[in-house]
Design a protein around this motif. Structure first.
Motif, PDB file in Angstrom:
ATOM      1  N   LEU A   1      11.203  -8.533  10.127  1.00  0.00           N
ATOM      2  CA  LEU A   1       9.856  -8.488   9.101  1.00  0.00           C
ATOM      3  C   LEU A   1       9.945  -6.808   8.595  1.00  0.00           C
ATOM      4  CD1 LEU A   1       7.664 -10.257  11.098  1.00  0.00           C
ATOM      5  CD2 LEU A   1       8.665 -11.313   8.471  1.00  0.00           C
ATOM      6  N   TYR A   2      10.163  -6.293   9.262  1.00  0.00           N
ATOM      7  CA  TYR A   2      10.563  -4.479   8.743  1.00  0.00           C
ATOM      8  C   TYR A   2      11.336  -4.715   7.817  1.00  0.00           C
ATOM      9  CZ  TYR A   2      10.320   0.461   9.176  1.00  0.00           C
ATOM     10  OH  TYR A   2      10.114   1.801   8.998  1.00  0.00           O
ATOM     11  N   ARG A   3      12.995  -5.205   7.540  1.00  0.00           N
ATOM     12  CA  ARG A   3      13.350  -5.242   6.308  1.00  0.00           C
ATOM     13  C   ARG A   3      13.153  -5.956   5.172  1.00  0.00           C
ATOM     14  NH1 ARG A   3      18.892  -7.590   6.656  1.00  0.00           N
ATOM     15  NH2 ARG A   3      19.164  -6.609   5.420  1.00  0.00           N
ATOM     16  N   THR A   4      11.741  -6.745   5.521  1.00  0.00           N
ATOM     17  CA  THR A   4      10.696  -7.356   4.310  1.00  0.00           C
ATOM     18  C   THR A   4      10.622  -6.719   4.020  1.00  0.00           C
ATOM     19  OG1 THR A   4      11.863 -10.107   5.566  1.00  0.00           O
ATOM     20  CG2 THR A   4       9.962  -9.787   4.232  1.00  0.00           C
ATOM     21  N   GLN A   5       9.730  -6.447   4.900  1.00  0.00           N
ATOM     22  CA  GLN A   5       8.790  -4.728   4.478  1.00  0.00           C
ATOM     23  C   GLN A   5       9.145  -3.713   3.443  1.00  0.00           C
ATOM     24  OE1 GLN A   5       6.499  -1.522   6.737  1.00  0.00           O
ATOM     25  NE2 GLN A   5       4.902  -2.609   7.162  1.00  0.00           N
ATOM     26  N   THR A   6      10.173  -3.539   4.028  1.00  0.00           N
ATOM     27  CA  THR A   6      11.053  -1.992   3.171  1.00  0.00           C
ATOM     28  C   THR A   6      10.887  -2.881   1.894  1.00  0.00           C
ATOM     29  OG1 THR A   6      12.191  -1.056   5.354  1.00  0.00           O
ATOM     30  CG2 THR A   6      12.787  -1.338   3.439  1.00  0.00           C
ATOM     31  N   GLN A   7      11.718  -4.137   1.974  1.00  0.00           N
ATOM     32  CA  GLN A   7      11.537  -4.233   0.404  1.00  0.00           C
ATOM     33  C   GLN A   7      10.629  -4.183  -0.825  1.00  0.00           C
ATOM     34  OE1 GLN A   7      13.889  -8.039   0.211  1.00  0.00           O
ATOM     35  NE2 GLN A   7      14.774  -8.348  -1.916  1.00  0.00           N
TER      36      GLN A   7
ATOM     37  N   ASN B   1       0.330  -7.222   4.446  1.00  0.00           N
ATOM     38  CA  ASN B   1       1.969  -6.783   5.187  1.00  0.00           C
ATOM     39  C   ASN B   1       2.077  -7.656   6.130  1.00  0.00           C
ATOM     40  OD1 ASN B   1       3.203  -5.057   6.414  1.00  0.00           O
ATOM     41  ND2 ASN B   1       1.947  -4.432   7.557  1.00  0.00           N
ATOM     42  N   PRO B   2       3.971  -8.028   5.617  1.00  0.00           N
ATOM     43  CA  PRO B   2       4.592  -9.452   6.827  1.00  0.00           C
ATOM     44  C   PRO B   2       4.126  -9.072   7.907  1.00  0.00           C
ATOM     45  CG  PRO B   2       5.814  -7.705   5.417  1.00  0.00           C
ATOM     46  CD  PRO B   2       4.452  -7.608   4.638  1.00  0.00           C
ATOM     47  N   LEU B   3       4.290  -7.716   8.721  1.00  0.00           N
ATOM     48  CA  LEU B   3       4.051  -6.956   9.411  1.00  0.00           C
ATOM     49  C   LEU B   3       2.444  -7.286  10.793  1.00  0.00           C
ATOM     50  CD1 LEU B   3       6.482  -3.767  10.155  1.00  0.00           C
ATOM     51  CD2 LEU B   3       6.936  -6.077  10.901  1.00  0.00           C
ATOM     52  N   TRP B   4       1.695  -7.753   9.653  1.00  0.00           N
ATOM     53  CA  TRP B   4       0.293  -7.253  10.116  1.00  0.00           C
ATOM     54  C   TRP B   4      -0.356  -8.663  11.146  1.00  0.00           C
ATOM     55  CZ3 TRP B   4      -3.639 -10.615   7.718  1.00  0.00           C
ATOM     56  CH2 TRP B   4      -5.035 -10.935   8.363  1.00  0.00           C
ATOM     57  N   GLN B   5       0.206  -9.817  11.097  1.00  0.00           N
ATOM     58  CA  GLN B   5       0.378 -10.309  12.235  1.00  0.00           C
ATOM     59  C   GLN B   5       1.404 -11.657  11.731  1.00  0.00           C
ATOM     60  OE1 GLN B   5      -3.367 -12.370  11.121  1.00  0.00           O
ATOM     61  NE2 GLN B   5      -4.635 -11.821  12.627  1.00  0.00           N
ATOM     62  N   PHE B   6       2.229 -11.939  12.576  1.00  0.00           N
ATOM     63  CA  PHE B   6       3.799 -13.001  12.704  1.00  0.00           C
ATOM     64  C   PHE B   6       3.502 -14.084  13.505  1.00  0.00           C
ATOM     65  CE2 PHE B   6       4.950  -8.982  14.144  1.00  0.00           C
ATOM     66  CZ  PHE B   6       5.802  -9.755  15.420  1.00  0.00           C
ATOM     67  N   ASP B   7       3.826 -15.273  13.720  1.00  0.00           N
ATOM     68  CA  ASP B   7       4.639 -16.952  14.763  1.00  0.00           C
ATOM     69  C   ASP B   7       5.868 -16.181  15.059  1.00  0.00           C
ATOM     70  OD1 ASP B   7       1.606 -17.549  13.902  1.00  0.00           O
ATOM     71  OD2 ASP B   7       2.237 -18.187  12.344  1.00  0.00           O
ATOM     72  N   GLY B   8       5.873 -16.409  16.376  1.00  0.00           N
ATOM     73  CA  GLY B   8       7.400 -16.489  16.900  1.00  0.00           C
ATOM     74  C   GLY B   8       7.370 -17.367  17.813  1.00  0.00           C
TER      75      GLY B   8
END
Length: 452
Positions: free
Chosen positions: A340-346, A434-441
């Motif tokens: 997700l960090y890479r997604t946010q970077t993009q 923001n994709p790094l705010w909340q995410f499921d795993g």
């Protein structure tokens, strides 16, 4: 002349073939107004639901993939699958399979049917196949309708997996299809239990409710702190374990075990219903099927099967704990954060980085270190660390985790706000959180790495 008449009588008394009986039973089922309403609802309502929810400002984030319904149409059928496995499919199997034999008892038409078909075996086969056909039609409606509604309303966009990696629309379509196909196994198990209840309990309302009650009992069991082996041995686990398809690599162990257990239950329950039906005394129409024979023939073998599957799964996968351990949680959080960090970077148009360059690690504890770092709970806390090329300072971010007993977790960003706080980023499909705010795993409950 007498011989000719005798031959005609023999020819006329031959049992009706299974295909002909199947067509007759299928027409009887489809002619019922409630079945027609179910078919219509399953082919229309999911599309309306997926399209409507995708346009709302508030999403069902407490449902798996619910937070992505604004971003891709492929989230819609997965949200519907989660709802269907919990509520819709148990109810559908109750209405169809749980009533297919009991309806003849209520109407008092067994004698007419036996005279017409002249074979209890063929009657059972025709009714079982007819109910199976209707159930498959209902499941296909739920899957196709929710998929069409989501894709048309939102679009054929990539889907974020449960470990943060991005699935192309083609990969997402294949895995959505596989998830619904895997859900057929526990659906067949519930349908077979419905057949057993319909045969054993006859006019009793408990026969109609049996699949729903069994499904509810399995849902309650999944919420309890049971060992992994017990969870996997329940036929409804395949309603949950399909989420392993959406990680890389796919977590197939629990899914395959859940499908296999469900199919075994489906075969045994159908066989028990068949044997009980053949032993039935059709001359005593006043008997409602609530006697001791229904319990000994119908219920006790299923209890024995549950004990047997637990023993077999426990021996094959020696995991009598919760399956949620510190190293597994840390590995899952770190993997999801890196993707997700890479997604946010993009999305923020920053210089691209790779997972190897980031070298993400996570340090997680439970109850602020006052308790053993294992088991489900909403008191998990993880500190994620990563590196950027050319930067000597190590980045850190804090997450609060709510880990469910089935391994699914929700990570909630707790700072710094520039990294995992709430803010909107511009994407090709519009503004998104923001994709790094909340995410499921997802934490794989079974051990897949050898311990040295």
């Amino acid at each position: 002349m007498t011989a000719i008449i005798a031959d005609d009588n023999v020819a006329a008394s031959r049992p009706v073939s299974v295909p002909r009986g199947y067509r007759f039973e299928l027409v009887k089922l489809v002619s019922q107004w409630r079945v027609r309403l179910l078919v219509l609802g399953c082919w229309i309502a999911p599309a309306v639901f997926a399209a409507a929810v995708s346009q709302q400002s508030t999403l069902p984030v407490d449902t798996l993939f619910g937070r992505w319904m604004h971003a891709t149409g492929w989230a819609g059928p997965l949200v519907m699958l989660g709802f269907a496995g919990t509520w819709a499919l148990p109810l559908l199997t109750s209405v169809v399979a749980g009533d297919v034999f009991a309806s003849e008892d209520r109407l008092g038409t067994w004698r007419h049917l036996l005279v017409a078909v002249r074979s209890p075996r063929r009657i059972f086969a025709a009714k079982a196949l007819a109910s199976l056909t209707v159930i498959l039609l209902l499941v296909a409606g739920l899957a196709c309708s929710s998929t069409v509604g989501g894709v048309v309303a939102v679009g054929n966009q990539p889907l974020v997996g449960l470990d943060g990696h991005l699935l192309t629309p083609g990969d997402a379509a294949v895995k959505v299809l596989l998830a619904w196909v895997c859900a057929l196994a526990p659906t067949l198990a519930l349908a077979a239990i419905g057949l057993l209840g319909s045969v054993a309990l006859r006019r009793s309302p408990m026969g109609l409710l049996l699949p729903s009650l069994v499904a509810l009992a399995m849902q309650v069991a999944q919420m309890l702190p049971l060992p992994v082996a017990v969870r996997l041995a329940l036929p409804g686990y395949a309603f949950i374990s399909w989420n392993g398809l959406f990680t890389s690599p796919a977590q197939l162990g629990p899914l395959l075990i859940g499908v296999a257990v469900s199919l075994v239950w489906a075969v045994l329950a159908t066989a028990l219903a068949y044997l009980l039906f053949l032993r039935r005394d059709f001359t005593n129409l006043a008997h409602d099927g609530s006697g001791r024979g229904a319990i000994t023939t119908g219920l006790l073998p299923l209890v024995a099967l549950a004990a047997l599957t637990v023993a077999v799964v426990a021996a094959a996968t020696p995991s009598m704990g919760s399956g949620i351990e510190q190293d597994k949680v840390q590995r899952s959080v770190a993997t999801s954060f890196a993707h997700l960090y890479r997604t946010q970077t993009q999305q923020l148009h920053r210089p691209a980085v790779t997972e190897a360059q980031l070298r993400v690690t996570a340090a997680c504890n439970k109850s602020d270190g006052q308790a053993a770092a294992q088991g489900p709970g909403n008191d998990w806390r993880c500190v994620v660390s990563w590196h950027l090329p050319g930067v000597t300072v190590v980045g850190t971010a804090v997450y609060q985790l709510d880990v469910a007993s089935d391994g699914r977790f929700v990570a909630d960003g707790d700072g710094p706000k520039e990294v995992n706080g709430y803010f909107l980023v511009r994407t090709p499909t519009g503004d998104a959180p923001n994709p790094l705010w909340q995410f499921d795993g997802n934490v794989e409950l079974l051990d897949t790495t050898p311990k040295g």
